[in-house]
Scaffold this motif. Structure first.
Motif, PDB file in Angstrom:
ATOM      1  N   LYS A   1       0.840  -1.192   0.000  1.00 53.04           N
ATOM      2  CA  LYS A   1       0.000   0.000   0.000  1.00 53.04           C
ATOM      3  C   LYS A   1       0.881   1.249   0.000  1.00 53.04           C
ATOM      4  O   LYS A   1       0.646   2.189  -0.753  1.00 53.04           O
ATOM      5  CB  LYS A   1      -0.894  -0.015   1.230  1.00 53.04           C
ATOM      6  CG  LYS A   1      -2.240   0.620   1.013  1.00 53.04           C
ATOM      7  CD  LYS A   1      -3.148   0.417   2.212  1.00 53.04           C
ATOM      8  CE  LYS A   1      -4.537   0.034   1.769  1.00 53.04           C
ATOM      9  NZ  LYS A   1      -5.501  -0.111   2.838  1.00 53.04           N
TER      10      LYS A   1
ATOM     11  N   CYS B   1      -3.314  -4.890 -12.129  1.00 52.61           N
ATOM     12  CA  CYS B   1      -3.254  -5.760 -10.954  1.00 52.61           C
ATOM     13  C   CYS B   1      -3.550  -7.172 -11.427  1.00 52.61           C
ATOM     14  O   CYS B   1      -4.632  -7.446 -11.938  1.00 52.61           O
ATOM     15  CB  CYS B   1      -4.292  -5.316  -9.927  1.00 52.61           C
ATOM     16  SG  CYS B   1      -4.250  -6.287  -8.415  1.00 52.61           S
TER      17      CYS B   1
ATOM     18  N   TYR C   1      -0.730 -10.796  -5.528  1.00 50.81           N
ATOM     19  CA  TYR C   1      -1.332 -12.136  -5.424  1.00 50.81           C
ATOM     20  C   TYR C   1      -0.682 -13.125  -6.397  1.00 50.81           C
ATOM     21  O   TYR C   1      -1.288 -14.142  -6.734  1.00 50.81           O
ATOM     22  CB  TYR C   1      -2.844 -12.053  -5.693  1.00 50.81           C
ATOM     23  CG  TYR C   1      -3.590 -11.218  -4.677  1.00 50.81           C
ATOM     24  CD1 TYR C   1      -4.061 -11.779  -3.501  1.00 50.81           C
ATOM     25  CD2 TYR C   1      -3.815  -9.859  -4.891  1.00 50.81           C
ATOM     26  CE1 TYR C   1      -4.740 -11.022  -2.562  1.00 50.81           C
ATOM     27  CE2 TYR C   1      -4.494  -9.082  -3.956  1.00 50.81           C
ATOM     28  CZ  TYR C   1      -4.956  -9.675  -2.802  1.00 50.81           C
ATOM     29  OH  TYR C   1      -5.631  -8.911  -1.871  1.00 50.81           O
TER      30      TYR C   1
ATOM     31  N   SER D   1       2.628 -10.027   2.254  1.00 51.24           N
ATOM     32  CA  SER D   1       1.369 -10.053   3.013  1.00 51.24           C
ATOM     33  C   SER D   1       0.513 -11.269   2.703  1.00 51.24           C
ATOM     34  O   SER D   1       0.056 -11.965   3.608  1.00 51.24           O
ATOM     35  CB  SER D   1       0.536  -8.805   2.708  1.00 51.24           C
ATOM     36  OG  SER D   1       1.045  -7.701   3.384  1.00 51.24           O
ATOM     37  N   LYS D   2       0.269 -11.503   1.423  1.00 49.64           N
ATOM     38  CA  LYS D   2      -0.721 -12.521   1.050  1.00 49.64           C
ATOM     39  C   LYS D   2      -0.090 -13.917   0.930  1.00 49.64           C
ATOM     40  O   LYS D   2      -0.649 -14.883   1.399  1.00 49.64           O
ATOM     41  CB  LYS D   2      -1.397 -12.144  -0.260  1.00 49.64           C
ATOM     42  CG  LYS D   2      -1.883 -10.701  -0.316  1.00 49.64           C
ATOM     43  CD  LYS D   2      -3.048 -10.392   0.597  1.00 49.64           C
ATOM     44  CE  LYS D   2      -3.395  -8.909   0.547  1.00 49.64           C
ATOM     45  NZ  LYS D   2      -4.578  -8.523   1.273  1.00 49.64           N
TER      46      LYS D   2
HETATM   47  N1  PLP Z   1      -2.448  -4.622  -3.771  1.00 45.59           N
HETATM   48  C1  PLP Z   1      -3.614  -5.272  -3.720  1.00 45.59           C
HETATM   49  C2  PLP Z   1      -4.306  -5.599  -4.989  1.00 45.59           C
HETATM   50  C3  PLP Z   1      -4.199  -5.613  -2.489  1.00 45.59           C
HETATM   51  O1  PLP Z   1      -5.373  -6.258  -2.455  1.00 45.59           O
HETATM   52  C4  PLP Z   1      -3.513  -5.276  -1.305  1.00 45.59           C
HETATM   53  C5  PLP Z   1      -4.092  -5.570   0.017  1.00 45.59           C
HETATM   54  O2  PLP Z   1      -5.206  -5.985   0.194  1.00 45.59           O
HETATM   55  C6  PLP Z   1      -2.290  -4.595  -1.413  1.00 45.59           C
HETATM   56  C7  PLP Z   1      -1.795  -4.273  -2.661  1.00 45.59           C
HETATM   57  C8  PLP Z   1      -1.545  -4.122  -0.213  1.00 45.59           C
HETATM   58  O3  PLP Z   1      -0.974  -5.121   0.523  1.00 45.59           O
HETATM   59  P1  PLP Z   1      -0.034  -4.789   1.750  1.00 45.59           P
HETATM   60  O4  PLP Z   1      -0.082  -3.331   1.989  1.00 45.59           O
HETATM   61  O5  PLP Z   1      -0.574  -5.583   2.886  1.00 45.59           O
HETATM   62  O6  PLP Z   1       1.327  -5.238   1.328  1.00 45.59           O
END
Ligand code: PLP
Length: 381
Positions: A100, A161, A196, A223-224
């Motif tokens: 983010k 994305c 993802y 994260s994911k």
């Molecule tokens: N990009 C996408 C498409 C996401 O869905 C998310 C989180 O839900 C992020 C980026 C950001 O992930 P993070 O800030 O946890 O690394």
């Protein structure tokens, strides 16, 4: 109270809003099925937690280089080389507080007031809010084929994305190569959000557009794929000059990210055996859940959806029954189901169901959803 024009109109992040509503009802004793959050539902693996504890004991508790510790940036380069076929050096990597912040760094560094940013519908709602916060204008298109015609003199960035949040769509290599061909020489930045990338199902393959378009800024994170949402580690990979620009910007906002998280992410990526074992377990579990959700959704009359190829979301068209926000409120109150309305994702009339939950919870939740729409369809008839 005086609030700046920029922030005044920022929408609340709707998935968090729904999660808060669900948490409140749960605290009141209601058993709510959670289809809302972008959480994987898995615990961070032990080998990563151990690395964080070791880092604390070793005294890794001070500021680090703004762009991240060198070994972590080297590990990200190695990952990009082996998984994505991309060649980067550590001076081209910036580690941020989750992807983010990476997206924020990019947009704030390239968008001037009135510049246009092209996004493909449906998109993760944060894209639109960050573009507006940076002073830009969101230009929506429906797929990569529409991008060329949407480009104007004001186009500064295109955001992709893949796999996509909120519909799990994957942009395939052939489409990405065609897009890159259209863009070569345009000078337009392209953001490729690959959060993802590890969660792809069936025979579908991930492809990084940076392989064929050099003004790409690739965004990724742990994260994911490694269940590390709360550790806040994301990154960008791009040319060294732009990485230096973002580093300069980040030096005044958050500085380096949490040092302990950096050491945890370093171990998460560089312990190949544990990493691959964990990611493969997560992917396999999501594949099973995805197949189950697809099967169940096909059995619900009145709703429509595209089968997701990646991530852990299904986007469901509920427009036959009313406004998406209204439907999610009814689902919550009448069926004990938390789901995300997608008006702010560029998908009015749609709700997002996250299937990041154990199988038994999914079964129960989908029974509730099925019952809810069975009642609804009687009302519409
Ligand atoms: N990009 C996408 C498409 C996401 O869905 C998310 C989180 O839900 C992020 C980026 C950001 O992930 P993070 O800030 O946890 O690394």
């Amino acid at each position: 109270m005086f609030i700046s024009k920029r922030v005044k109109d920022v929408a609340h992040s709707i998935p968090f809003f729904i999660s808060e509503q669900a948490a409140k009802l749960r605290a009141e004793g209601r058993d709510i099925s959670l289809f809302g959050a972008g959480e994987t539902g898995f615990e961070t693996p032990e080998y990563v937690k151990t690395a964080a504890k070791v880092a604390i004991d070793a005294g890794h508790t001070k500021y680090t280089a703004i762009a991240g510790i060198l070994p972590l940036r080297e590990a990200i380069c190695k990952k990009l080389r082996e998984d994505n076929g991309l060649e980067y050096t550590p001076d081209q990597i910036v580690v941020s507080n989750g992807a983010k912040q990476s997206l924020w760094n990019i947009l704030y560094s390239v968008v001037n007031e009135g510049d246009e940013v092209i996004v493909i519908k449906p998109y993760w709602l944060t894209y639109a809010e960050l573009v507006r916060l940076a002073g830009g204008v969101v230009v929506e298109v429906s797929d990569t084929k529409e991008i060329k015609a949407a480009i104007t003199e004001k186009t500064r960035v295109i955001m992709l994305c893949t796999p996509n949040n909120p519909d799990g769509k994957v942009i395939h290599e052939r489409e990405l190569r065609a897009l890159a061909k259209d863009l070569v020489g345009s000078g337009i930045w392209l953001i490729s959000d690959e959060m993802y990338e590890k969660l792809i199902y069936g025979k579908t393959k991930h492809f990084s557009i940076a392989r064929v378009y050099d003004k790409t800024i690739t965004v990724g994170g742990v994260s994911k794929s490694i269940a590390m949402t709360g550790w806040r580690v994301g990154w960008t990979a791009c040319c060294a000059e732009f990485a230096a620009t973002m580093t300069r910007f980040q030096s005044h906002t958050t500085c380096s990210i949490c040092t302990i998280s950096q050491y945890a992410a370093l171990e998460a990526l560089s312990n190949k055996t544990e990493h691959d074992k964990f990611v493969s377990m997560v992917r396999q579990s999501f594949q099973e859940r995805r197949d189950y959700v697809v099967k169940r959704l096909h059995g619900i009359a009145g709703v429509k959806f595209q089968e997701p190829e990646g991530a852990f979301y299904a986007l469901v068209d509920v427009s036959k029954f009313g406004e998406a926000f209204e439907i999610t409120q009814q689902l919550l109150q009448e069926a004990d189901v938390a789901a995300v309305p997608c008006e702010t994702f560029g998908a009015p009339g749609h709700i997002r169901l996250s299937y990041a939950q154990p199988m038994e919870a999914l079964e129960k939740g989908l029974d509730r959803i099925e019952g809810f729409f069975a009642r609804k369809i009687k009302e519409v008839k």
